[in-house]
Design an enzyme around this catalytic site. Sequence first.
Site, short mmCIF file in Angstrom:
data_model
loop_
_atom_site.label_atom_id
_atom_site.label_comp_id
_atom_site.label_asym_id
_atom_site.label_seq_id
_atom_site.Cartn_x
_atom_site.Cartn_y
_atom_site.Cartn_z
N ASP A 1 30.83 15.69 96.79
CA ASP A 1 32.04 16.39 96.36
C ASP A 1 31.85 17.90 96.38
O ASP A 1 32.82 18.64 96.22
CB ASP A 1 32.42 15.97 94.92
N ASP B 1 32.53 14.40 90.97
CA ASP B 1 31.23 14.30 90.30
C ASP B 1 30.05 14.19 91.25
O ASP B 1 28.93 14.50 90.88
CB ASP B 1 31.20 13.09 89.36
N ASP C 1 38.78 13.05 92.61
CA ASP C 1 37.92 12.07 93.25
C ASP C 1 38.08 10.75 92.47
O ASP C 1 38.62 10.76 91.36
CB ASP C 1 36.49 12.61 93.19
#
Length: 636
Positions: A511, A507, A315
Amino acid sequence: MRFLRLLWRYPAITTTVLVFVGVLVLHAIDAAVAGRWIATGYVAAFVVWTLVGMVRDVLRGHVGLDILAVVAMVATLAVGEYIASLIIVLMLSGGEALEDFAGRRAKRDLSALLDRSPRIAHVLLRPQSADSDEVRDLPVDEVAIGDVLLVRPAEIVPVDGELLTETGTFDESSLTGESMPVTRESGGEVLSGAINGSRAVRIRAVRTSSDSQYQQIVALVHAAEDSHAPVVRLADRFAIPFTAVSLVLAGTAWALSGDATRFAEVLVLATPCPLLIAAPVAFLGGLSRAAKTGVIMKGGAVIEQIARVRSAAFDKTGTLTQGRPELVAVRPAEGFDEDEILQLAASAEQYSTHVLAEGIRRAAHARGLALRSASEAREEATNGVVAEIDGRSVVVGKPAYVAALAPDTVRATLELSQAAAYVAVDGRFAGVLVLADHPRPEAAAVISWLRTHEVDRVVMLTGDVGPTAESVAHQVGISEIHAELLPPEKVALAAELQPRPVMMVGDGVNDAPVLAAADIGVAMGAKGATAAGDAADVVILVDSLAKLVDAVAIGRHTLRVALTAIWIGIGLSIGLMIVAMTGLIPAVVGALVQELVDLATILYALRALSGPSTVLPAAPARPSARTEAVAPQRAD
C-alpha cells in the site's frame, strides 16, 4: 538558578528589559534626553536586526508580517514615542518566550514520547539458565535479534520481543492510548515502549532497535516536530491583506488629523504576534492531542489537509477487515489429502508476506504439521508464491494464476467474507484452502461517520477479486468498488479521485505507493508495516479503524481553533486601531493593550489540546449473502 537560566535562554528579552528600566530611571532623574538617545539607538539596532531576518525570509520565498512591527517602531521613534517603541520591541522579543512556553505546553505529549525512549537493555549472558540473572547492560542499538533480555519491574521494554516468561503485564498507553494494562502470555509479542508491570520478565528480541515499534514512533514524532509548513502558509494568507488594512487605517488617521503621532498610535495596535504565534501553537496542540490518542500525524501540514478531506479511499484486507484470516476448511482435490496440501501450502507460504500466508502457516502449526524448507522460492507479486519443496513444485495463489499452471483447477463456492487460496502441485490442481477474514466491527460505523461529516465520496481500492471485495464493501456500507487492481492502478485511481483532498487508508507494504500518492495517506501501523508507515502522512498506532475518526475530528478542530485564534487577533487589532484613529488610545497604552491581545489569542490557541469527543454512530445491520469464485487477495 532557574531565573538565571530563563535570562540566558531569552537574551533579547533580558537586554530589552534592562534598557527599558534604564530609560525609565533616566527619565525619572530628569535625564530624559539621554534616555531617548539610548532607546532610539537600541530600537534602531533591533530594527536593523529584524530587517536582516526579513530579507532572509524573502530570499526563502516567505513574505512575513514583521514589516508591520518595523514600521510601527520607526513611526514611534519618529514622533518621539520612544517608550512605546521599547514596548513594541519587548512585545516582539517576548513573543519568542510566549511561543516557547505555549509550544512546550502544546507538544507535551509528543515530548513525553521522546523522553521515554529506551536507551539501555539488560542482555542475559546465560539465557538458558532459568535461575541466572547475570546480565550485561548494552545500548539499545546494540541488541541483536535472538538476544534474551531481562526487563525489570516498571522498566520500559527496549525492543520488540517474544515473551519467554509464563505471563507478563504491560502498560501500553504510550503506544496505543489505552490506559488499562494488558496481560501477555508466553510466546506473545511485547512491543518496545511498553512499561513492564510488577514482576521481572524475560523476552527474546525479534527486531532490532531501529525496526521496533517505539523507535519508529519516535522517528515519526521527530518528523512531526520538524514540520512548520502550514504555519507559514496560514500566516502568508493573512500577511499582505492585514498589512495593507493596517497601513491604510494608520495613513487615514494621519491624513484626517494632520498629526503624524496618530499614525504611530494606530500602528502599534497592528503588531502581528497573533498570526505569528497563535497558529503554530494550535497546530502543535493538535499534534500533541493526536499522539495522546494513538495517532501520529507527520506535521501540521497533515492536520490542515485531513481537516479538509472530501474523498476517502480504503484498502480492504487489514484495513476494512481484521487482517487476521483463519483457516475454516481444506478442500483437497482427488489424489490429495487435507494435511498434505496444507503442509505443502504452509511450507511455500513461509516465503510470502501476504496476510493469507500468515493464516495458512498458523493453521499448519495448530495441526502439528512441520514446515519444510524450499530449495527455491519466489513470490509473484499480486498473484501468489511458487516454491520447490522436496523436489515438488508447489504453487499457492489466485485461481487465475494457479489455473494457468494447472488447467484442471476448479473454482470454489464460498460463504460471505471468505477467501480461498488455490494450490497446485507439479502442475496438478491439489485443492483449495478456505479462510475467513471478517470486516472490522467498527468499520461500518466509521464509514457512516465520514459520510455524515462532509466526506462526499467513499471508495474501496483493492487487489482482491470482485466478489470478495463486494461482500466486504456491502457489509461496511461502501457502494463504489474498484477490485482486482495492481499497485500502479491503485495509484492512478487515487490520483484521479474527485473531490480533493483525497485520503487513502491502508496497512500493507504494497500500500506504500498509493499512500504516498494520496493527498493524505493513513497507515494502520499497529502491526508494524514499516514501509506503509514511512510512506503515510498519518500512522494509527492502535489496531482500530475508529482512530481514523479521531484523526479527522482532531484535524478539523485544530484548524478551526487556529483560524479562530487568528481572526480573534485580527478582529481585536482592527477594532482597537479604529478606536485609536480618534486619538483615544495613546501609543504607550496601545502597545500595552496589544500585549493583552497577543495573550488572548495564544490562550485560545491552546484549546487545540482539548476538544469534543467523537461518538461513532451505531453500525447499520447488513444482510448476509453468498458469493462465488472468491480468490485470495495478493495486492491488498
